[in-house]
Design a protein around this motif. Structure first.
Motif, mmCIF file in Angstrom:
data_model
loop_
_atom_site.group_PDB
_atom_site.id
_atom_site.type_symbol
_atom_site.label_atom_id
_atom_site.label_comp_id
_atom_site.label_asym_id
_atom_site.label_seq_id
_atom_site.Cartn_x
_atom_site.Cartn_y
_atom_site.Cartn_z
ATOM 1 N N ALA A 65 0.819 -1.222 0.000
ATOM 2 C CA ALA A 65 0.000 0.000 0.000
ATOM 3 C C ALA A 65 0.849 1.268 0.000
ATOM 4 O O ALA A 65 0.718 2.118 0.885
ATOM 5 C CB ALA A 65 -0.956 -0.026 1.192
ATOM 6 N N ASN A 66 1.724 1.413 -1.021
ATOM 7 C CA ASN A 66 2.537 2.632 -1.020
ATOM 8 C C ASN A 66 1.796 3.856 -1.549
ATOM 9 O O ASN A 66 2.314 4.959 -1.504
ATOM 10 C CB ASN A 66 3.889 2.440 -1.714
ATOM 11 C CG ASN A 66 3.787 1.848 -3.080
ATOM 12 O OD1 ASN A 66 3.715 0.639 -3.226
ATOM 13 N ND2 ASN A 66 3.773 2.690 -4.102
ATOM 14 N N THR A 67 0.566 3.674 -2.006
ATOM 15 C CA THR A 67 -0.230 4.860 -2.340
ATOM 16 C C THR A 67 -0.962 5.400 -1.114
ATOM 17 O O THR A 67 -1.621 6.420 -1.182
ATOM 18 C CB THR A 67 -1.270 4.581 -3.451
ATOM 19 O OG1 THR A 67 -2.113 3.526 -3.003
ATOM 20 C CG2 THR A 67 -0.615 4.171 -4.746
ATOM 21 N N GLY A 68 -0.838 4.712 0.020
ATOM 22 C CA GLY A 68 -1.382 5.230 1.279
ATOM 23 C C GLY A 68 -0.355 6.123 1.960
ATOM 24 O O GLY A 68 0.724 6.357 1.422
ATOM 25 N N GLY A 69 -0.675 6.602 3.152
ATOM 26 C CA GLY A 69 0.190 7.592 3.802
ATOM 27 C C GLY A 69 1.249 7.022 4.735
ATOM 28 O O GLY A 69 2.025 7.774 5.316
ATOM 29 N N ARG A 70 1.296 5.699 4.923
ATOM 30 C CA ARG A 70 2.218 5.167 5.935
ATOM 31 C C ARG A 70 3.204 4.140 5.371
ATOM 32 O O ARG A 70 3.634 3.224 6.054
ATOM 33 C CB ARG A 70 1.406 4.572 7.106
ATOM 34 C CG ARG A 70 0.659 5.650 7.899
ATOM 35 C CD ARG A 70 0.008 5.106 9.151
ATOM 36 N NE ARG A 70 -0.913 4.020 8.866
ATOM 37 C CZ ARG A 70 -2.150 4.167 8.402
ATOM 38 N NH1 ARG A 70 -2.642 5.380 8.194
ATOM 39 N NH2 ARG A 70 -2.913 3.126 8.172
ATOM 40 N N TYR A 71 3.605 4.336 4.125
ATOM 41 C CA TYR A 71 4.649 3.498 3.548
ATOM 42 C C TYR A 71 5.949 4.297 3.586
ATOM 43 O O TYR A 71 6.047 5.361 2.970
ATOM 44 C CB TYR A 71 4.315 3.110 2.101
ATOM 45 C CG TYR A 71 5.353 2.159 1.553
ATOM 46 C CD1 TYR A 71 5.281 0.800 1.833
ATOM 47 C CD2 TYR A 71 6.439 2.628 0.817
ATOM 48 C CE1 TYR A 71 6.259 -0.073 1.385
ATOM 49 C CE2 TYR A 71 7.413 1.763 0.362
ATOM 50 C CZ TYR A 71 7.318 0.416 0.650
ATOM 51 O OH TYR A 71 8.293 -0.444 0.219
ATOM 52 N N PHE A 72 6.948 3.807 4.333
ATOM 53 C CA PHE A 72 8.208 4.540 4.471
ATOM 54 C C PHE A 72 9.405 3.692 4.024
ATOM 55 O O PHE A 72 10.531 3.920 4.436
ATOM 56 C CB PHE A 72 8.390 5.000 5.926
ATOM 57 C CG PHE A 72 7.219 5.786 6.456
ATOM 58 C CD1 PHE A 72 6.941 7.062 5.980
ATOM 59 C CD2 PHE A 72 6.361 5.245 7.423
ATOM 60 C CE1 PHE A 72 5.850 7.795 6.448
ATOM 61 C CE2 PHE A 72 5.270 5.963 7.904
ATOM 62 C CZ PHE A 72 5.010 7.232 7.416
ATOM 63 N N GLY A 73 9.142 2.658 3.225
ATOM 64 C CA GLY A 73 10.212 1.764 2.783
ATOM 65 C C GLY A 73 10.989 2.344 1.612
ATOM 66 O O GLY A 73 10.478 3.185 0.864
ATOM 67 N N PHE A 74 12.235 1.864 1.448
ATOM 68 C CA PHE A 74 13.110 2.288 0.344
ATOM 69 C C PHE A 74 12.950 3.804 0.153
ATOM 70 O O PHE A 74 12.904 4.535 1.110
ATOM 71 C CB PHE A 74 12.810 1.476 -0.916
ATOM 72 C CG PHE A 74 12.898 -0.012 -0.631
ATOM 73 C CD1 PHE A 74 14.129 -0.650 -0.616
ATOM 74 C CD2 PHE A 74 11.761 -0.758 -0.311
ATOM 75 C CE1 PHE A 74 14.225 -2.002 -0.301
ATOM 76 C CE2 PHE A 74 11.859 -2.112 0.008
ATOM 77 C CZ PHE A 74 13.085 -2.734 0.013
ATOM 78 N N VAL A 75 12.890 4.296 -1.082
ATOM 79 C CA VAL A 75 12.465 5.689 -1.289
ATOM 80 C C VAL A 75 11.405 5.607 -2.373
ATOM 81 O O VAL A 75 11.683 5.758 -3.553
ATOM 82 C CB VAL A 75 13.616 6.614 -1.754
ATOM 83 C CG1 VAL A 75 13.197 8.076 -1.653
ATOM 84 C CG2 VAL A 75 14.884 6.370 -0.959
ATOM 85 N N ILE A 76 10.181 5.298 -1.942
ATOM 86 C CA ILE A 76 9.100 5.059 -2.889
ATOM 87 C C ILE A 76 8.004 6.071 -2.597
ATOM 88 O O ILE A 76 7.403 6.023 -1.552
ATOM 89 C CB ILE A 76 8.585 3.605 -2.749
ATOM 90 C CG1 ILE A 76 9.638 2.643 -3.291
ATOM 91 C CG2 ILE A 76 7.238 3.433 -3.451
ATOM 92 C CD1 ILE A 76 9.209 1.203 -3.407
ATOM 93 N N GLY A 77 7.814 6.998 -3.498
ATOM 94 C CA GLY A 77 6.755 7.976 -3.278
ATOM 95 C C GLY A 77 5.385 7.362 -3.525
ATOM 96 O O GLY A 77 5.270 6.201 -3.915
ATOM 97 N N GLY A 78 4.348 8.137 -3.279
ATOM 98 C CA GLY A 78 2.997 7.703 -3.620
ATOM 99 C C GLY A 78 2.684 8.144 -5.041
ATOM 100 O O GLY A 78 3.597 8.355 -5.845
ATOM 101 N N VAL A 79 1.401 8.268 -5.336
ATOM 102 C CA VAL A 79 1.044 8.829 -6.640
ATOM 103 C C VAL A 79 -0.006 9.922 -6.435
ATOM 104 O O VAL A 79 -1.047 9.701 -5.832
ATOM 105 C CB VAL A 79 0.596 7.730 -7.652
ATOM 106 C CG1 VAL A 79 -0.533 6.877 -7.124
ATOM 107 C CG2 VAL A 79 0.219 8.333 -8.989
ATOM 108 N N LEU A 80 0.331 11.113 -6.909
ATOM 109 C CA LEU A 80 -0.565 12.266 -6.817
ATOM 110 C C LEU A 80 -1.798 12.034 -7.692
ATOM 111 O O LEU A 80 -1.707 11.328 -8.704
ATOM 112 C CB LEU A 80 0.157 13.519 -7.307
ATOM 113 C CG LEU A 80 1.239 14.119 -6.399
ATOM 114 C CD1 LEU A 80 2.220 14.935 -7.233
ATOM 115 C CD2 LEU A 80 0.591 14.992 -5.325
ATOM 116 N N PRO A 81 -2.926 12.656 -7.333
ATOM 117 C CA PRO A 81 -4.146 12.447 -8.130
ATOM 118 C C PRO A 81 -3.995 12.824 -9.609
ATOM 119 O O PRO A 81 -4.428 12.057 -10.481
ATOM 120 C CB PRO A 81 -5.171 13.359 -7.442
ATOM 121 C CG PRO A 81 -4.659 13.552 -6.055
ATOM 122 C CD PRO A 81 -3.164 13.459 -6.117
#
Ligand SMILES: *Cc1c(COP(=O)(O)O)cnc(C)c1O
Length: 452
Positions: A65-81
């Motif tokens: 769930a790296n598109t959620g707010g609590r993924y802090f692994g590696f350096v993986i951003g989310g995706v903006l709308p």
């Protein structure tokens, strides 16, 4: 087609509405379920709507769930709308971004993004850009341009004659060079054993005084943003040293380059514009969908000379032909998403996102330190390294944090110590996410440390 779009829309809405309440890493049950994909392919065709439903039913819960707010692994951003929507539209458009002739709109957006990005990142106005899969290919492309330019400078055409009898190029890297740079160098025929390693300091920054003075063609590979500490090589001093020996300076700034977009962190990139080439990822800190990397070269003709398939492809109209800037010919239209991200954020929105992520990294560090745990790096950007005691204890905490599912953080080794690495790189992360994650981490750490 309508029913496919409606089905997709329903699935996407449900997925995104549930993302904050599920575990960040898939459950055991979800992981068992993806085994059901393993069936022999049937003979007959299947309704596309049913195919989508099956994909959702078996696959959606097995995503990270790296598109959620609590993924802090590696350096993986989310995706903006905006880039998420643009990505879907680009899928509907199905453009081949290789040639202007196959997608005028993609070619146009690449040109605009290249201009906007060099301005935002503080690169020279002459800079040319290529749209690649990620920083690994961006490093590769930039170093291919360097190889071309340096050998041409001493009368060797590497595209025609290859490397076998070419005059040697000496390559300097810091001891904390990212593995993707080593991979790029080896793909280009520069074996890993031939590299000259400069020493680093306690934050992983290259010490420019340890770069030897060399004769002949030289490439110096510097780093803007160490993947563990977030620290930047002293780029101004490195470029100065490089100038005394006519060396090409390449900067790997996979996530760090974006520090230039905010007044709060731009000081880290001081002197960066004196380099010759730069690599970064849009799929990291710009928060566009995977895959999306960027290569920048100060004198774009070197990139074009190394990437052009043949002189016959070169047209004389002076137009920017997208595939002259990258290794691929056919590819997807990545600039569509980059344009959408920049257009929706604006300069201030981008700076604000970078600042906010850095602020939350500092908050993580403060609270963990206040609870008695050691922060192993100077938190200058968005990366935090925390130790919970000895290696075994720290590893146990990392495993439990990952299993707990409130948030997800990677483990790493930093200068002989095991650490949990927290990377804050998503637009989606709120103060509430940070506090919720801290509560989970501290609860787990207290349990694990008590039982050690
Ligand atoms: C992530 C990263 C890379 C590799 O980028 P990819 O997009 O995964 O190819 C290279 N260098 C640094 C410093 C990174 O953080």
């Amino acid at each position: 087609m309508d029913e496919v779009i409606n089905t997709f829309s329903r699935i996407a809405k449900t997925y995104l509405s549930e993302i904050e309440s599920r575990g960040v890493f898939p459950s055991e049950e979800a992981l068992r379920k993806i085994k059901q994909f393993d069936i022999p392919l049937q003979d007959s065709s299947k309704d596309p709507v049913e195919v989508l439903k099956e994909l959702d039913e078996l696959g959606s819960n097995a995503t990270v769930a790296n598109t959620g707010g609590r993924y802090f692994g590696f350096v993986i951003g989310g995706v903006l709308p905006a880039p998420m929507g643009a990505n879907l539209l680009a899928g509907v458009w199905d453009q081949n971004a290789g040639l202007e002739a196959t997608s005028p709109v993609a070619a146009q957006l690449e040109e605009i993004c290249a201009k906007w990005l060099s301005s935002i990142l503080g690169l020279p106005a002459s800079t040319g850009a290529g749209f690649v899969t990620g920083a690994t290919m961006a490093n590769f492309s930039a170093l291919a341009a360097a190889r071309h330019a340096l050998l041409k400078g001493i009368g060797w055409d590497v595209e025609e004659n290859g490397l076998f009898e070419a005059p040697p190029i000496q390559i300097v890297v810091g001891a904390e060079v990212h593995v993707s740079v080593l991979k790029a160098l080896s793909l280009l025929g520069f074996g890993k054993k031939r590299l000259i390693q400069a020493a680093i300091d306690s934050q992983g920054r290259m010490r420019p005084e340890t770069i030897p003075t060399l004769q002949g063609p030289v490439i110096i590979c510097a780093q803007a943003g160490n993947v563990n500490t977030g620290a930047f090589d002293p780029l101004e001093a490195i470029c100065e040293k490089a100038r005394t020996m006519n060396a090409w300076v390449h900067v790997d700034g996979a996530f760090g380059l974006w520090a230039a977009a905010s007044a709060g962190s731009a000081y880290l990139t001081k002197g960066m514009s004196n380099a010759d080439s730069w690599a970064t990822d849009a799929h990291k800190w710009l928060n566009v969908p995977y895959d999306s990397g960027l290569v920048f070269v100060r004198e774009p003709q070197h990139l074009v000379s190394s990437m052009s398939a043949s002189a016959a492809y070169l047209d004389s109209s002076g137009k920017r032909e997208p595939f002259h800037y990258v290794p691929e010919l056919s590819r997807r239209a990545r600039a569509v998403e980059i344009w959408a991200a920049l257009r929706s954020l604006g300069k201030n929105g981008l700076a604000e996102m970078v600042d906010r992520n850095c602020k939350y990294a500092r908050l993580f560090a403060e609270k963990l330190q206040a609870a008695g745990y050691a922060i192993l790096n100077d938190v200058v950007l968005n990366q935090v390294l925390v130790s919970f005691g000895n290696s075994q204890t720290t590893q146990r905490v990392i495993r439990s944090v990952q299993k707990d599912g409130t948030c997800w953080c990677s483990g790493t080794e930093w200068q002989g110590k095991t650490a949990m690495r927290i990377s804050v790189s998503s637009w989606k992360t709120t103060q509430n996410d940070v506090e919720k994650s801290l509560r989970a981490i501290l609860r787990i750490a207290k349990n694990e440390c008590g039982s050690s």
